[in-house]
Design an enzyme around this catalytic site. Sequence first.
Site, PDB file in Angstrom:
ATOM      1  N   LYS A  19      -9.021   5.990 -19.413  1.00  0.00           N
ATOM      2  CA  LYS A  19      -9.318   6.528 -20.829  1.00  0.00           C
ATOM      3  C   LYS A  19      -8.220   6.255 -21.752  1.00  0.00           C
ATOM      4  O   LYS A  19      -7.557   5.428 -21.783  1.00  0.00           O
ATOM      5  CB  LYS A  19      -9.983   8.015 -20.595  1.00  0.00           C
ATOM      6  CG  LYS A  19     -10.801   8.023 -19.292  1.00  0.00           C
ATOM      7  CD  LYS A  19     -11.997   7.272 -19.334  1.00  0.00           C
ATOM      8  CE  LYS A  19     -13.091   7.247 -18.358  1.00  0.00           C
ATOM      9  NZ  LYS A  19     -13.310   8.514 -17.667  1.00  0.00           N
ATOM     10  N   ARG A  22       0.872  -1.239  -0.143  1.00  0.00           N
ATOM     11  CA  ARG A  22       0.073  -0.009  -0.064  1.00  0.00           C
ATOM     12  C   ARG A  22       0.844   1.236   0.003  1.00  0.00           C
ATOM     13  O   ARG A  22       0.670   2.186  -0.672  1.00  0.00           O
ATOM     14  CB  ARG A  22      -1.028  -0.059   1.245  1.00  0.00           C
ATOM     15  CG  ARG A  22      -1.795   1.425   1.181  1.00  0.00           C
ATOM     16  CD  ARG A  22      -2.994   1.280   1.915  1.00  0.00           C
ATOM     17  NE  ARG A  22      -2.876   0.337   3.308  1.00  0.00           N
ATOM     18  CZ  ARG A  22      -2.281   0.678   4.462  1.00  0.00           C
ATOM     19  NH1 ARG A  22      -1.636   1.604   4.571  1.00  0.00           N
ATOM     20  NH2 ARG A  22      -2.520  -0.310   5.535  1.00  0.00           N
ATOM     21  N   ASP A  57      -8.265  18.383 -14.355  1.00  0.00           N
ATOM     22  CA  ASP A  57      -8.325  17.163 -14.707  1.00  0.00           C
ATOM     23  C   ASP A  57      -8.115  16.955 -16.146  1.00  0.00           C
ATOM     24  O   ASP A  57      -8.812  17.463 -17.053  1.00  0.00           O
ATOM     25  CB  ASP A  57     -10.034  16.645 -14.416  1.00  0.00           C
ATOM     26  CG  ASP A  57     -10.270  15.501 -15.130  1.00  0.00           C
ATOM     27  OD1 ASP A  57      -9.689  14.762 -15.825  1.00  0.00           O
ATOM     28  OD2 ASP A  57     -11.213  14.749 -14.331  1.00  0.00           O
ATOM     29  N   TYR A  72     -16.999  16.276 -15.271  1.00  0.00           N
ATOM     30  CA  TYR A  72     -17.403  14.924 -15.128  1.00  0.00           C
ATOM     31  C   TYR A  72     -18.430  14.863 -14.174  1.00  0.00           C
ATOM     32  O   TYR A  72     -18.248  15.035 -12.931  1.00  0.00           O
ATOM     33  CB  TYR A  72     -16.178  13.974 -14.955  1.00  0.00           C
ATOM     34  CG  TYR A  72     -16.411  12.729 -14.849  1.00  0.00           C
ATOM     35  CD1 TYR A  72     -16.762  11.804 -16.065  1.00  0.00           C
ATOM     36  CD2 TYR A  72     -16.382  11.930 -13.646  1.00  0.00           C
ATOM     37  CE1 TYR A  72     -16.992  10.561 -15.951  1.00  0.00           C
ATOM     38  CE2 TYR A  72     -16.599  10.469 -13.573  1.00  0.00           C
ATOM     39  CZ  TYR A  72     -16.899   9.885 -14.616  1.00  0.00           C
ATOM     40  OH  TYR A  72     -17.227   8.513 -14.768  1.00  0.00           O
TER      41      TYR A  72
HETATM   42  C1  LIG Z   1     -13.952   8.870 -16.241  1.00  0.00           C
HETATM   43  C2  LIG Z   1     -13.465  10.216 -15.941  1.00  0.00           C
HETATM   44  C3  LIG Z   1     -13.352  10.387 -14.297  1.00  0.00           C
HETATM   45  C4  LIG Z   1     -13.446   9.455 -13.551  1.00  0.00           C
HETATM   46  O1  LIG Z   1     -12.258   8.464 -13.644  1.00  0.00           O
HETATM   47  P1  LIG Z   1     -12.567   6.908 -13.270  1.00  0.00           P
HETATM   48  O2  LIG Z   1     -11.408   6.196 -13.623  1.00  0.00           O
HETATM   49  O3  LIG Z   1     -13.824   6.217 -14.082  1.00  0.00           O
HETATM   50  O4  LIG Z   1     -12.987   6.788 -11.806  1.00  0.00           O
HETATM   51  C5  LIG Z   1     -12.775  11.603 -13.890  1.00  0.00           C
HETATM   52  N1  LIG Z   1     -12.711  12.799 -15.022  1.00  0.00           N
HETATM   53  C6  LIG Z   1     -13.088  12.622 -16.272  1.00  0.00           C
HETATM   54  C7  LIG Z   1     -12.887  13.666 -17.166  1.00  0.00           C
HETATM   55  C8  LIG Z   1     -13.301  11.442 -16.817  1.00  0.00           C
HETATM   56  O5  LIG Z   1     -13.665  11.347 -18.112  1.00  0.00           O
END
Ligand SMILES: *Cc1c(COP(=O)(O)O)cnc(C)c1O
Length: 386
Positions: free
Chosen positions: A199, A50, A174, A102
């Site tokens: 992604k 961890r 983000d 998001y």
């Molecule tokens: C998918 C997404 C998230 C969340 O991420 P996870 O891996 O699904 O927890 C946060 N911000 C954006 C812009 C996203 O497309």
Amino acid sequence: MSKFENKETALIHGGISIDERTGAVNIPIYQTSTYKQDGLGKMRGYEYSRTGNPTREALESLIAELEGGVAGFAFGSGMAALTAVLSLLHSGDRVLISSNVYGGTFRLLNKVFDHFSITYTIADTTDLEVYESQITEDVKAVIIESPANPLMTVTDIQAVADVSHRHGLLVIVDNTFMTPYLQNPLKLGADIVVHSATKYLGGHSDVVSGLAVVNSAELAEQIAFIQNSTGGVLGPFDSFLLIRGIKTLAVRMDRHVENAEKAAAFLSSHSAVKNVYYPGLESSQGYDINRRQAKNGGAMISFELKENYDINKFFESLELITLAESLGGVESLVCHPASMTHASIPADIRKKVGITDGLIRLSIGIEKIDDILADLENAISAAEIK
Ligand SMILES: *Cc1c(COP(=O)(O)O)cnc(C)c1O
């Protein structure tokens, strides 16, 4: 800072890219929870996975280098990364969020951090004057997405970071939609960059993961402490998958973007299409800002069909492009933000920020563009109400 001038090379050779002990050109999957100690207090650099794991550490050093930060951190999902970052805040603090973040980020603040009296305001990061007026005494951080999901709204990251820093805010970006290959928020003044690595970074729709990179030793120490204390770490196998995915990010992104530019042009000139949202289109909001702060417009496109088209029929008639949550994989995906990715945002707020029930979001994959366009054309004609 990266020792490689070119990102294409850093993606492959950045961070800890060779296994020191064996010379293996891929970092092994250290599938272990704990490590032998040679005596009391005599560790060999690791004590418990961890806290630290060599495979995760290779990934963390790689993302730090790619974003130009001081340290990187890998989490079990993008939401776990955001949760760790927001754990820097205290009760009574307020966060500003750009107007179409998001849905999960909105929900995290609206339904979870709310329990700890950490509140939020939906801010207009596209208008500096309005934005500055929203910074009240209790505001301690801002979360920006640029381009923001799903209307591809572009924010001038450097300008918003400058205003925010004048008021002592922590600037969090983000960067999921752009990836470090197309945009580096820390170089534009952000303090922390987060990714849903699920992604584009993973790129193959086979791993859920999140990353955070910070721009100072102080933040690095704080996030390391939170990561170890709250425990939402990424496992060794998923860390390996992510390193593997990142190696091909440049070639994938180049193809994603090449295809997206063609798809956006196709949709823009289509008689059935009402609006196209794509930062790579010269006519789009924030085109110039995006061009200045990012390599190009990325590969996410949203659009609306005219009233005489049945959106359900459109979704059902697609054969190649898959109706699914998520984005950034090699395969083209389509989603309906109002009922899928942004369903956790109440209908009145969705309406206010422009996420209509007719909005369709495309994640353009790396298939042959002719096949993508043919599928879109076919589904659009099938959806016409005659
Ligand atoms: C998918 C997404 C998230 C969340 O991420 P996870 O891996 O699904 O927890 C946060 N911000 C954006 C812009 C996203 O497309």
